[in-house]
Design a protein around this motif. Structure first.
Motif, PDB file in Angstrom:
ATOM      1  N   LEU B 693      41.502 -29.382  32.951  1.00 59.35           N
ATOM      2  CA  LEU B 693      41.399 -30.650  33.662  1.00 59.35           C
ATOM      3  C   LEU B 693      42.802 -31.160  33.881  1.00 59.35           C
ATOM      4  O   LEU B 693      43.588 -31.253  32.935  1.00 59.35           O
ATOM      5  CB  LEU B 693      40.641 -31.658  32.800  1.00 59.35           C
ATOM      6  CG  LEU B 693      39.207 -32.005  33.128  1.00 59.35           C
ATOM      7  CD1 LEU B 693      38.691 -32.978  32.107  1.00 59.35           C
ATOM      8  CD2 LEU B 693      39.085 -32.596  34.516  1.00 59.35           C
ATOM      9  N   ASP B 694      43.144 -31.501  35.098  1.00 62.13           N
ATOM     10  CA  ASP B 694      44.508 -31.966  35.348  1.00 62.13           C
ATOM     11  C   ASP B 694      44.592 -33.457  35.641  1.00 62.13           C
ATOM     12  O   ASP B 694      45.571 -34.106  35.304  1.00 62.13           O
ATOM     13  CB  ASP B 694      45.101 -31.197  36.525  1.00 62.13           C
ATOM     14  CG  ASP B 694      45.265 -29.734  36.182  1.00 62.13           C
ATOM     15  OD1 ASP B 694      45.578 -29.443  35.016  1.00 62.13           O
ATOM     16  OD2 ASP B 694      45.058 -28.880  37.070  1.00 62.13           O
ATOM     17  N   ILE B 695      43.571 -33.981  36.288  1.00 61.52           N
ATOM     18  CA  ILE B 695      43.696 -35.388  36.683  1.00 61.52           C
ATOM     19  C   ILE B 695      43.199 -36.331  35.596  1.00 61.52           C
ATOM     20  O   ILE B 695      43.469 -37.517  35.636  1.00 61.52           O
ATOM     21  CB  ILE B 695      42.941 -35.667  37.996  1.00 61.52           C
ATOM     22  CG1 ILE B 695      41.464 -35.309  37.847  1.00 61.52           C
ATOM     23  CG2 ILE B 695      43.539 -34.908  39.144  1.00 61.52           C
ATOM     24  CD1 ILE B 695      40.621 -35.868  38.961  1.00 61.52           C
ATOM     25  N   LEU B 696      42.498 -35.779  34.618  1.00 67.43           N
ATOM     26  CA  LEU B 696      41.951 -36.633  33.563  1.00 67.43           C
ATOM     27  C   LEU B 696      42.493 -36.202  32.204  1.00 67.43           C
ATOM     28  O   LEU B 696      42.873 -35.047  32.017  1.00 67.43           O
ATOM     29  CB  LEU B 696      40.427 -36.544  33.517  1.00 67.43           C
ATOM     30  CG  LEU B 696      39.659 -36.960  34.763  1.00 67.43           C
ATOM     31  CD1 LEU B 696      38.201 -36.624  34.598  1.00 67.43           C
ATOM     32  CD2 LEU B 696      39.828 -38.437  35.016  1.00 67.43           C
ATOM     33  N   GLU B 697      42.519 -37.132  31.284  1.00 70.75           N
ATOM     34  CA  GLU B 697      42.921 -36.816  29.924  1.00 70.75           C
ATOM     35  C   GLU B 697      41.782 -37.215  28.998  1.00 70.75           C
ATOM     36  O   GLU B 697      41.229 -38.310  29.111  1.00 70.75           O
ATOM     37  CB  GLU B 697      44.182 -37.620  29.565  1.00 70.75           C
ATOM     38  CG  GLU B 697      44.681 -37.348  28.170  1.00 70.75           C
ATOM     39  CD  GLU B 697      45.842 -38.243  27.787  1.00 70.75           C
ATOM     40  OE1 GLU B 697      45.871 -39.414  28.237  1.00 70.75           O
ATOM     41  OE2 GLU B 697      46.707 -37.775  27.042  1.00 70.75           O
ATOM     42  N   GLU B 698      41.420 -36.322  28.104  1.00 74.51           N
ATOM     43  CA  GLU B 698      40.361 -36.647  27.159  1.00 74.51           C
ATOM     44  C   GLU B 698      40.866 -37.730  26.212  1.00 74.51           C
ATOM     45  O   GLU B 698      41.912 -37.575  25.597  1.00 74.51           O
ATOM     46  CB  GLU B 698      39.965 -35.406  26.357  1.00 74.51           C
ATOM     47  CG  GLU B 698      38.866 -35.668  25.353  1.00 74.51           C
ATOM     48  CD  GLU B 698      38.587 -34.479  24.451  1.00 74.51           C
ATOM     49  OE1 GLU B 698      39.380 -33.529  24.473  1.00 74.51           O
ATOM     50  OE2 GLU B 698      37.594 -34.526  23.707  1.00 74.51           O
ATOM     51  N   VAL B 699      40.168 -38.857  26.137  1.00 73.28           N
ATOM     52  CA  VAL B 699      40.614 -39.888  25.199  1.00 73.28           C
ATOM     53  C   VAL B 699      39.629 -40.079  24.058  1.00 73.28           C
ATOM     54  O   VAL B 699      39.990 -40.525  22.983  1.00 73.28           O
ATOM     55  CB  VAL B 699      40.858 -41.252  25.877  1.00 73.28           C
ATOM     56  CG1 VAL B 699      42.146 -41.228  26.647  1.00 73.28           C
ATOM     57  CG2 VAL B 699      39.696 -41.643  26.749  1.00 73.28           C
ATOM     58  N   PHE B 700      38.379 -39.741  24.304  1.00 72.70           N
ATOM     59  CA  PHE B 700      37.439 -39.845  23.202  1.00 72.70           C
ATOM     60  C   PHE B 700      36.247 -38.935  23.445  1.00 72.70           C
ATOM     61  O   PHE B 700      35.789 -38.769  24.573  1.00 72.70           O
ATOM     62  CB  PHE B 700      36.951 -41.283  23.015  1.00 72.70           C
ATOM     63  CG  PHE B 700      36.174 -41.477  21.747  1.00 72.70           C
ATOM     64  CD1 PHE B 700      36.835 -41.553  20.537  1.00 72.70           C
ATOM     65  CD2 PHE B 700      34.785 -41.534  21.751  1.00 72.70           C
ATOM     66  CE1 PHE B 700      36.137 -41.696  19.352  1.00 72.70           C
ATOM     67  CE2 PHE B 700      34.081 -41.683  20.567  1.00 72.70           C
ATOM     68  CZ  PHE B 700      34.756 -41.768  19.373  1.00 72.70           C
ATOM     69  N   THR B 701      35.754 -38.343  22.377  1.00 69.51           N
ATOM     70  CA  THR B 701      34.518 -37.584  22.407  1.00 69.51           C
ATOM     71  C   THR B 701      33.779 -37.942  21.142  1.00 69.51           C
ATOM     72  O   THR B 701      34.367 -37.978  20.068  1.00 69.51           O
ATOM     73  CB  THR B 701      34.797 -36.074  22.444  1.00 69.51           C
ATOM     74  OG1 THR B 701      35.488 -35.778  23.645  1.00 69.51           O
ATOM     75  CG2 THR B 701      33.509 -35.281  22.415  1.00 69.51           C
ATOM     76  N   SER B 702      32.494 -38.209  21.278  1.00 72.65           N
ATOM     77  CA  SER B 702      31.754 -38.684  20.113  1.00 72.65           C
ATOM     78  C   SER B 702      31.461 -37.534  19.161  1.00 72.65           C
ATOM     79  O   SER B 702      31.697 -36.374  19.481  1.00 72.65           O
ATOM     80  CB  SER B 702      30.482 -39.367  20.557  1.00 72.65           C
ATOM     81  OG  SER B 702      29.661 -38.431  21.187  1.00 72.65           O
ATOM     82  N   GLU B 703      30.908 -37.876  18.025  1.00 71.65           N
ATOM     83  CA  GLU B 703      30.768 -36.926  16.923  1.00 71.65           C
ATOM     84  C   GLU B 703      30.012 -35.663  17.328  1.00 71.65           C
ATOM     85  O   GLU B 703      30.393 -34.562  16.949  1.00 71.65           O
ATOM     86  CB  GLU B 703      30.040 -37.623  15.775  1.00 71.65           C
ATOM     87  CG  GLU B 703      30.260 -36.954  14.453  1.00 71.65           C
ATOM     88  CD  GLU B 703      29.571 -37.706  13.337  1.00 71.65           C
ATOM     89  OE1 GLU B 703      29.249 -38.892  13.533  1.00 71.65           O
ATOM     90  OE2 GLU B 703      29.352 -37.110  12.287  1.00 71.65           O
ATOM     91  N   ASN B 704      28.935 -35.814  18.072  1.00 69.16           N
ATOM     92  CA  ASN B 704      28.156 -34.653  18.494  1.00 69.16           C
ATOM     93  C   ASN B 704      28.400 -34.306  19.955  1.00 69.16           C
ATOM     94  O   ASN B 704      27.568 -33.671  20.585  1.00 69.16           O
ATOM     95  CB  ASN B 704      26.670 -34.921  18.265  1.00 69.16           C
ATOM     96  CG  ASN B 704      26.381 -35.184  16.812  1.00 69.16           C
ATOM     97  OD1 ASN B 704      26.597 -34.334  15.975  1.00 69.16           O
ATOM     98  ND2 ASN B 704      25.931 -36.391  16.505  1.00 69.16           N
ATOM     99  N   TRP B 705      29.480 -34.740  20.477  1.00 67.58           N
ATOM    100  CA  TRP B 705      29.906 -34.442  21.847  1.00 67.58           C
ATOM    101  C   TRP B 705      28.971 -35.018  22.893  1.00 67.58           C
ATOM    102  O   TRP B 705      29.007 -34.608  24.051  1.00 67.58           O
ATOM    103  CB  TRP B 705      30.034 -32.927  22.063  1.00 67.58           C
ATOM    104  CG  TRP B 705      31.157 -32.324  21.306  1.00 67.58           C
ATOM    105  CD1 TRP B 705      31.314 -32.308  19.956  1.00 67.58           C
ATOM    106  CD2 TRP B 705      32.296 -31.645  21.843  1.00 67.58           C
ATOM    107  NE1 TRP B 705      32.473 -31.659  19.618  1.00 67.58           N
ATOM    108  CE2 TRP B 705      33.082 -31.230  20.763  1.00 67.58           C
ATOM    109  CE3 TRP B 705      32.705 -31.333  23.130  1.00 67.58           C
ATOM    110  CZ2 TRP B 705      34.281 -30.538  20.924  1.00 67.58           C
ATOM    111  CZ3 TRP B 705      33.882 -30.638  23.294  1.00 67.58           C
ATOM    112  CH2 TRP B 705      34.671 -30.247  22.204  1.00 67.58           C
ATOM    113  N   LEU B 706      28.110 -35.936  22.485  1.00 68.83           N
ATOM    114  CA  LEU B 706      27.137 -36.462  23.431  1.00 68.83           C
ATOM    115  C   LEU B 706      27.828 -37.269  24.517  1.00 68.83           C
ATOM    116  O   LEU B 706      27.473 -37.193  25.683  1.00 68.83           O
ATOM    117  CB  LEU B 706      26.138 -37.332  22.669  1.00 68.83           C
ATOM    118  CG  LEU B 706      24.713 -37.289  23.133  1.00 68.83           C
ATOM    119  CD1 LEU B 706      24.245 -35.873  23.270  1.00 68.83           C
ATOM    120  CD2 LEU B 706      23.830 -38.028  22.157  1.00 68.83           C
ATOM    121  N   VAL B 707      28.801 -38.036  24.129  1.00 71.32           N
ATOM    122  CA  VAL B 707      29.513 -38.869  25.101  1.00 71.32           C
ATOM    123  C   VAL B 707      30.972 -38.437  25.126  1.00 71.32           C
ATOM    124  O   VAL B 707      31.607 -38.314  24.077  1.00 71.32           O
ATOM    125  CB  VAL B 707      29.422 -40.363  24.733  1.00 71.32           C
ATOM    126  CG1 VAL B 707      30.016 -41.196  25.838  1.00 71.32           C
ATOM    127  CG2 VAL B 707      27.997 -40.777  24.471  1.00 71.32           C
TER     128      VAL B 707
END
Lengths: 489, 754
Positions: B693-707
Motif C-alpha cells: 500500500l503506498d497511499i495509505l499507512e496502517e495506523v491501527f488494526t484491532s486484536e482479531n483484525w476485524l477492523v
C-alpha cells in the motif's frame, strides 16, 4: 484601612530582609549525597545532607533551590531528621518569594538553632514529575525506549559543598550527554543497580550547571491528565461507593510509523515489558475489605471485559495497547462497606479515606476529588496532609433526593504521584437522624399521594353517555357473573 | 355475606367477590406476561451488557443524546455536520422524532422524580418496556374483535392468548430486544393501539375514539416510516366495507374524523410535511375520503330520486368522477405536483426490481424477500393456526373481523416481499392464532360445560352414556394434550430463538475460548474507541455506509456516508474510492478530504459480514454512476469465480479494498501460507507478502483484525506521486534482498539423504 496598608508594607519589608539576608554563607555542606531514583515514571530525589555552622552565631535557617522549570512539577518536598530519641521527624520547607532567573528557593527551618561549629544531619526528599523525555521521541515498535533526563549537576545552595556524590538509582547503564562541559569533574562508578558520580573537588556555592543523561527504560510513562474521583457516602445502605474517571496518556516514545498489528503479534509485545501500556495495575488498600463483585470497568462506549481482580489488586487491560502519545479514557468503580471508614459520635461523623487508589507507577496532573455526603448533611471540618485551596461546596441532585440534593465537597489537587496513595483526607460532618429519615418519609408521602390521586381519578366519571345506559351495562355484567355462578352450582 | 353456604350445602359466592377475583386473575396474568415479555428480551443485557445494538439504533441513540442536551426546537433544526461530509445532513428534518422524544420525555420525567437514570439505560430498556404495552394493546384489540362475534362473546380467552403470543413471538422480538433502540420498537405498540382505537371507533361511530385513533396515528407517524401501512389499511377497510354495502354514518364519522385530524397532525412532522397530499403512499386514503363524500352524496340522492333515475344518475356521475380523477392523476404526476412512483414502491410489487435498478436498497439484507423457513422460525406454529383464525373471521363477518382479514392479507403479502416486514405480520398472526386456540379451548376445554354435564349426570345413570362420555373424554384429552404440547413447544421455541438468533448486539461478538469458556470479541469498539481517543476531533473517516452510524455514535468522528443512504452518488463515490486502484483512489480521497479509512476484514477470524463480502455491492453501486471506471465483470475471473488469492483478477488485486484487507496479512503467518477463513482461499506466502500500500499507512488494526484503520499519507513535498515513491523503494529493497539471497546460496547443501 490605613492600618492594614501599613501592616502590609511592613510585612513586605520584613520578608524582603529575611529573604536577602540569609544568603550569607552560614553553612557548609560537609557531606552531600544525592540519589536520583529513576525506577519509576517520575523522578524521586533524596539528599542526605550534613551541614556545619561556620558562622559566628547559632543559625536555624537553611536555604536550598530547585531549577525554576522544575519547581512547578516538584511535589511532596519534605525534610526528615532524626530526633534525639532516634525517631524520625518531618520538616516542611517553604517556598520563599525571591526573584531569581534560574532557581526557586526553599527555606528550611531546623527544629532548633545549631551552634557555631556544630553539625546537623537531615534528609531532603522530593519528587519531580514530567522530567522524563523519550530520546529519541519516535522509535520503532520493537526497539527499547531510552529516556533522557535533564537535571542539575551540583547542590543548589549558596553554601560550599565539601564532599558530593550523585547516585542514579534503579538503572544499570547511564549515558551522560554533557559530562565534559562541567567545571568540577565527576568520577563515574557503575554498581549493580545504580550508577554513581563522585565529585573530585570542593563545590563552591551557587554553582548551577545542568546535567543531562540518558538510560534505557522499556516501560511506559503513564500520565493521568485528569482524574475525577467521586466518593458517594450512603448511610442507609452502609456503602462507600467510589467511581474514578481517568484521562490517561502515555508520555513514552511514539511510534515512528503507524501501528502494525502483525508486528505487535509476531513479536508478542503484549507479553513482555514494553513502552506501550498493555495493562494498568491498581493495588488496593489491604486493610479495607472491598466488595469485589461491585467492581466495574467501563469507558465511553461501554463495558470493557478485560479486567481482573486478584489478591487485592485490580488489573485492567485497556481496549488497545497505549503507545507513546496515545490516549485512553475510562471509568472504574467499586464499593466498600461504609463502617470501615466512618466513626460516629451522636450526630457527628468522621470519615477518613485515601486521596488516591493509585495506578501503579503513574503521575497525576489534575485530580478532582469529590465526596458526596447524603442529603441534609453539613460539613463541619476537614483535614489534608498538604495545603490545598478551599474546597468548593455545592449540591448535587441525585437519586431520590427530595430537596437540595447531596452535599458535594470538591477538592482540587495537582501534580500527584501514585506513591501518595497512602495520604488520607479526613472529613467531619453532621448528619442528623431527622435528615436521615427525611428522604424515606418524603418518598412514602409521594407514593401515598400518587395512590390517592389514582383513587380520586377513578372516581371521576367523564363519560358523555346518558347515565341509564352505563347502569344497564353494569347490570349486564352482574347478570353474566350471576350466570357463571349458576353454572358453577 | 360475600361467601356463604346455602341450605343445600353449596358454596355461594357474591358477584362482587367473583368480579374482584376475576380482576385479580387478569391482573396477575398481565403482570406475568409483562415479566415474560421483558425477561425474554434481556438475554443480550445479561450475556453482554446494556449496550445499543446493530447500526440504526446507534444513530437514534446519538440523536436522543442530542435532544436531551439541547432543546426540542434545536433538535428539529439540527444540522449535522458530522455526517455526509462535506454535504452534512439536515438531521432534524429527515428523521422520525417520535422515538427520541419518547425517551427524552421518560428521561425528564424520571429526573423530575429524582431518579436520574442514564439516558443509555433508558434507550436500551425502551423496547422491552414498550413490548409489554404491545401485549396490552393486542389484548384490547383482540377483545374488541372477539367481543362482537357470537362465538367469543364475553370470552376473554382469545384476547389473553393473543397477548401471551405477542409477548414472546420471535418475529416481534427480533426488533425489540433490549438495546435494539429502533423505530420499530415503539411502532408496533402504536400500530396495535391505533388499530384498536380504530375498530372501536368504527364500532361505535364515535368522534371521541376516532380522535384518539388519529392521536395515536400521529404518534405513529412521528415514530416510524411504516405508518403508511396504517394510512393504507384504514382506507382499505372502509373501501371494502363500502363495497360490501355496509356503509353507515358510523363509518363516515370515524373515517372523516380520523382522516382530517390525522392528516393535519401528521403534516406537523418535519420529515412528512406535505407528503400526505403529494406522495403516492397516501393517495388511497385521500381517495377513500373523497369516495365517502360521494357515497354520502349518492345516499342522499337515493332517498329523493326514483330507482331508475338514480341508476342513470349514478352511471353518469361515476364516469365523470372516474375520468376526472384519472386525468388529474396523470397531469399531477407529469407536472410533479405529486411525487413520482418511487423505487421503494415498485420494489414492493416486484421483488426483483430493486436488485436491477436500485442496488442500494437491495444491498440491505433486511430488504431481501423472505425465505419460507423464516415464517416458521419467526412465528412457530402460529403460522398454522393463522389461516384457521382467518377462517373463523370469515364465519362471523363483523366489521372488525373484516379488518382482521384485510390486515392478514396485506400483512402476509408484505411479509413475503421483504424480510423486515415480518414485523407487521407478527401481531395479526398472534391475533388469528389466538382465535384458533381460543376456539379449540372453547370446544375441548370448557369447564362450565363439564360442570353442567356433571350436574346432569347425577340424575342419569345410563351406562351407554358413560361409554360415549369416556370416548368423548379421551378425544378431548388427546386434543388438549396436543394443544398444550404445542403451546409448551411454542414457548420453548421462542425462548430458543430469542436467545440464539436475536440477542446478539452485533457490536460485540460472542465466541469461545479453546477450553470452551465464553469469550467476547470486542474489536469494533476497540477500533472505534481508538479513533475517538487518538485522532483529531475533526478527522474525517471513510468507511462503507454500514458503519457510518456506529462511527458517529462510538468514535464520534465525521463520516462521509452512513446508514441514512439519502445520497446515492456520495455512496457511489466512496464505493469507487474502494474499488479502483491506488492512484485513482487517491484522487477521489483527496477531493473528498479523507483523513482515515476504515475497513472490516474478517479473514483472520472468519467473520463473514466483512467488507470484502460486501465489496460486490460497492462495485455495483459505483458502477451505476461510473460504468466506464468500475466494472463488476472485471472482478470475477474468467470462470466467473470471486477469487481473492493469486488467481484473482487484476482489478481485484489493484483495488484499494483488497489491498487494505490483505496488507501485511502474510506477516501474521510468518512463512506459512496465509488462509482467508471467510472465503476459504489460500494465498501463497510470497504473494501475500508482496501486497503493498503506498497511499495509505496502517495506523491501527484491532486484536482479531476485524477492523483496520488506515491514514491517508501526506502528499509528497517534492510533488512526486506516492505510488511512484513506493515502487522505487520496493525496487531498491528487492535489489538488496536479491543480493542477500545470492550470498546465502553459496552455502553448501547439507541435506541428509536416507
Amino acid at each position: 484601612m490605613k492600618l492594614t496598608q501599613f501592616v502590609n508594607i511592613w510585612l513586605l519589608f520584613v520578608t524582603t530582609v529575611l529573604a536577602v539576608q540569609p544568603f550569607k554563607k552560614v553553612w557548609e555542606n560537609t557531606q552531600y549525597s544525592r540519589v536520583i531514583d529513576v525506577g519509576k515514571s517520575f523522578v524521586k530525589e533524596r539528599h542526605d545532607i550534613q551541614v556545619t555552622n561556620i558562622d559566628s552565631e547559632p543559625a536555624i535557617q537553611y536555604l536550598f533551590g530547585l531549577p525554576k522549570h522544575m519547581s512547578p512539577d516538584a511535589t511532596l518536598v519534605v525534610a526528615i531528621y532524626a530526633t534525639k530519641d532516634g525517631k524520625r521527624a518531618l520538616l516542611k520547607p517553604q517556598k520563599i518569594p525571591v526573584q531569581d532567573e534560574d532557581l526557586t528557593y526553599f527555606d528550611l527551618k531546623f527544629p532548633y538553632p545549631i551552634a557555631p561549629g556544630s553539625t546537623f544531619e537531615f534528609i531532603l526528599s522530593f519528587m519531580i514529575t514530567n522530567q522524563m523525555v523519550p530520546y529519541p521521541e519516535h522509535i520503532p515498535m520493537e526497539k527499547t525506549q531510552v529516556i533522557k533526563l535533564n537535571t542539575y549537576a551540583y547542590p543548589l545552595t549558596s553554601y560550599d559543598t565539601i564532599s558530593y556524590s550523585l547516585d542514579i538509582a534503579n538503572t544499570k547503564s547511564v549515558t551522560e550527554l554533557n559530562l565534559d562541559d562541567l567545571p568540577i569533574l565527576f568520577e563515574k562508578v557503575e554498581n549493580e543497580r545504580s550508577v554513581s558520580f563522585v565529585a573530585s573537588d570542593l563545590i563552591e556555592g551557587n554553582t548551577v550547571y545542568d546535567f543531562t543523561f540518558t538510560y534505557p527504560r522499556n516501560l511506559p510513562l503513564t500520565y493521568i491528565n485528569y482524574l475525577q474521583r467521586d466518593l458517594w457516602v450512603s448511610h442507609w445502605s452502609n456503602t462507600l461507593q467510589l467511581e474514578e474517571y481517568y484521562e490517561l496518556t502515555n508520555h513514552g516514545a511514539k511510534l515512528d510509523k503507524g501501528f502494525s498489528r502483525s508486528k505487535y503479534m509476531t513479536e508478542s509485545i503484549a507479553n513482555k515489558p514494553h513502552h506501550a501500556i498493555t495493562a494498568l495495575r491498581i493495588p488496593f488498600d489491604h486493610s479495607k475489605a472491598l466488595q469485589y463483585d461491585s467492581i466495574y470497568y467501563v469507558d465511553k462506549v461501554g463495558n470493557v471485559s478485560t479486567s481482573q481482580y486478584y489478591e487485592n489488586e485490580l488489573i485492567i487491560r485497556p481496549r488497545f495497547p497505549i503507545f507513546g502519545g496515545w490516549n485512553y479514557n475510562f471509568t472504574i468503580g467499586w464499593d466498600y462497606k461504609l463502617d470501615q471508614f466512618v466513626k460516629q459520635q451522636d450526630d457527628e461523623y468522621i470519615i477518613t479515606t485515601k486521596i488516591l487508589d493509585g495506578i501503579q507507577d503513574s503521575t497525576y496532573d489534575k485530580v478532582n476529588f469529590t465526596i458526596y455526603l447524603p442529603e441534609g448533611a453539613e460539613l463541619l471540618d476537614y483535614a489534608l496532609p498538604f495545603a490545598v485551596a478551599e474546597p468548593t461546596i455545592t449540591n448535587q441532585y441525585s437519586y431520590l433526593d427530595v430537596e437540595s440534593g447531596h452535599l458535594k465537597v470538591t477538592f482540587e489537587f495537582e501534580n500527584l504521584v501514585d506513591e501518595m496513595k497512602n495520604l488520607s483526607i479526613v472529613i467531619r460532618y453532621k448528619y442528623t437522624t431527622y435528615a436521615m429519615l427525611h428522604k424515606p418519609l418524603h418518598a412514602a408521602f409521594y407514593i401515598f399521594l400518587a395512590l390517592m390521586g389514582l383513587y380520586v381519578l377513578k372516581k371521576i366519571d367523564l363519560s358523555i353517555k346518558p347515565n341509564e345506559k352505563s347502569d344497564k351495562i353494569e347490570s349486564e355484567e352482574v347478570e353474566i357473573i350471576d350466570k357463571d355462578e349458576k353454572s358453577e352450582n | 355475606m360475600a361467601v356463604s353456604f346455602d341450605k343445600e350445602g353449596y358454596l355461594r359466592v357474591d358477584a362482587s367477590v367473583l368480579a374482584t377475583l376475576r380482576l385479580l386473575v387478569i391482573t396477575s396474568i398481565a403482570i406475568s406476561l409483562s415479566i415474560a415479555a421483558i425477561g425474554s428480551r434481556l438475554f443480550s443485557v445479561i450475556r453482554f451488557e446494556s449496550i445499543i445494538h446493530e447500526f440504526d439504533p446507534w444513530f437514534n441513540f446519538r440523536a436522543t443524546k442530542y435532544l436531551v442536551n439541547h432543546t426540542f426546537y434545536k433538535f428539529l433544526n439540527w444540522f449535522d455536520d458530522k455526517t455526509w461530509y462535506p454535504l452534512g445532513r439536515i438531521t432534524g428534518g429527515t428523521l422520525y422524532p417520535g422515538l427520541m422524544v419518547t425517551s427524552a420525555v421518560i428521561s425528564n420525567l424520571l429526573n423530575k422524580l429524582s431518579l436520574p437514570v442514564d439516558i443509555r439505560n433508558i434507550t436500551v430498556m425502551l423496547a422491552p418496556a414498550f413490548s409489554t404495552l404491545t401485549a396490552l394493546s393486542t389484548y384490547l384489540f383482540t377483545y374488541e374483535v372477539t367481543s362482537s362475534t357470537k362465538t367469543f362473546k364475553n370470552n376473554k380467552t382469545p384476547a389473553l392468548l393473543s397477548a401471551a403470543f405477542i409477548a414472546i413471538v420471535p418475529g416481534y422480538i427480533s426488533r425489540s430486544v433490549a438495546g435494539s433502540y429502533d423505530n420499530e420498537a415503539i411502532a408496533i405498540t402504536l400500530l396495535m393501539t391505533t388499530f384498536y382505537f380504530w375498530i372501536k371507533s368504527v364500532k361505535l361511530g364515535s368522534i371521541f375514539y376516532a380522535s384518539i385513533t388519529s392521536l395515536f396515528y400521529f404518534y405513529m407517524v412521528s415514530a416510524w416510516g411504516g405508518y403508511v401501512f396504517i394510512t393504507n389499511m384504514i382506507p382499505l377497510h372502509i373501501f371494502v366495507l363500502i363495497l360490501m354495502g355496509r356503509f353507515d354514518y358510523k363509518l363516515y364519522t370515524s373515517y372523516c374524523t380520523w382522516y382530517a385530524l390525522g392528516t393535519l397532525m401528521s403534516m406537523q412532522i418535519p420529515f412528512v410535511r406535505f407528503s400526505p397530499i403529494k406522495s403516492n403512499d397516501h393517495i388511497s386514503s385521500f381517495g377513500v375520503f373523497g369516495l365517502l363524500q360521494l357515497v354520502i352524496f349518492a345516499n342522499y340522492f337515493k332517498t329523493i330520486l326514483s330507482p331508475k333515475l338514480f341508476n342513470n344518475f349514478m352511471i353518469a356521475f361515476g364516469t365523470i368522477i372516474l375520468s376526472l380523477g384519472l386525468i388529474f392523476l396523470i397531469f399531477a404526476t407529469k407536472f410533479g405536483w405529486i411525487a413520482p412512483w418511487t423505487g421503494r414502491f415498485y420494489s414492493l410489487w416486484d421483488t426483483n426490481y430493486a436488485k436491477v435498478h436500485i442496488p442500494i436498497i437491495a444491498s440491505v439484507s433486511e430488504h431481501q424477500p423472505t425465505p419460507w423457513s423464516s415464517f416458521y422460525f419467526d412465528l412457530n406454529y402460529l403460522i398454522w393456526c393463522f389461516p384457521f383464525g382467518v377462517y373463523l373471521c370469515f364465519n362471523d363477518l363483523s366489521n372488525e373481523s373484516i379488518f382482521v382479514i384485510i390486515y392478514s392479507v396485506l400483512g402476509s403479502y408484505f411479509a413475503g416481499v421483504m424480510i423486515r416486514l415480518m414485523l407487521t405480520l407478527a401481531p395479526i398472526v398472534c391475533v388469528c392464532g389466538s382465535l384458533t386456540i381460543g376456539k379449540l379451548i372453547q370446544i375441548y376445554l370448557d369447564i362450565k360445560l363439564y360442570l353442567k354435564e356433571k350436574n346432569e349426570k347425577k340424575e342419569d345413570y345410563n351406562n351407554k352414556e358413560n361409554i360415549t362420555n369416556l370416548s368423548n373424554l379421551i378425544s378431548k384429552l388427546l386434543i388438549i394434550l396436543t394443544m398444550i404440547f404445542y403451546l409448551f413447544f411454542y414457548v420453548q421455541h421462542c425462548i430458543w430463538v430469542n436467545s440464539n438468533a436475536y440477542s446478539s448486539p452485533s457490536v460485540v461478538l460472542a465466541s469461545k475460548n479453546r477450553d470452551g469458556s465464553a469469550a467476547i470479541i470486542d474489536d469494533f469498539r476497540e477500533a472505534y474507541y481508538w479513533l475517538r481517543m487518538n485522532t483529531e476531533e475533526d478527522s474525517k473517516v471513510m468507511a462503507w455506509w454500514d458503519y457510518g452510524y456506529q462511527i458517529g455514535g462510538m468514535a464520534d468522528r465525521t463520516t462521509f456516508v452512513d446508514n441514512n443512504t439519502w445520497n446515492n452518488t456520495h455512496i457511489a463515490t466512496v464505493g469507487k474510492a474502494m474499488s479502483v486502484n491506488e492512484t485513482n483512489s487517491e484522487i477521489v480521497m483527496r477531493k473528498l478530504g479523507v483523513d482515515y479509512v476504515l475497513v472490516i476484514f474478517g479473514g483472520l477470524l472468519g467473520y463473514s459480514g466483512d467488507d470484502l463480502n460486501k465489496f460486490l455491492w460497492m462495485i455495483r453501486i459505483s458502477e451505476g454512476i461510473w460504468p466506464e471506471e468500475v466494472n463488476e465483470r472485471s472482478f470475477f475471473t474468467d470462470k466467473g469465480e470471486y477469487r481473492i488469492d493469486e488467481l484473482a483478477t487484476d482489478s481485484m488485486k489493484d483495488s484499494l479494498m483488497y489491498k487494505m484487507s490483505y496488507y501485511k496479512f502474510g506477516e501474521m503467518f510468518q512463512n506459512r501460507d496465509p488462509v482467508d477463513r471467510v472465503r476459504q482461499q489460500r494465498l501463497s506466502s510470497k504473494y501475500a507478502n508482496e501486497i503493498h500500500l503506498d497511499i495509505l499507512e496502517e495506523v491501527f488494526t484491532s486484536e482479531n483484525w476485524l477492523v483496520r484503520i488506515y491514514k491517508l499519507k501526506e502528499e509528497d513535498n517534492f510533488g512526486r506521486s506516492l505510488v511512484e515513491i513506493g515502487d522505487k523503494e520496493r525496487s531498491e529493497e528487492g535489489k538488496s534482498k536479491r543480493s542477500k539471497r545470492l550470498q546465502t546460496k553459496k552455502r553448501p547443501n547439507l541435506d541428509l539423504r536416507v
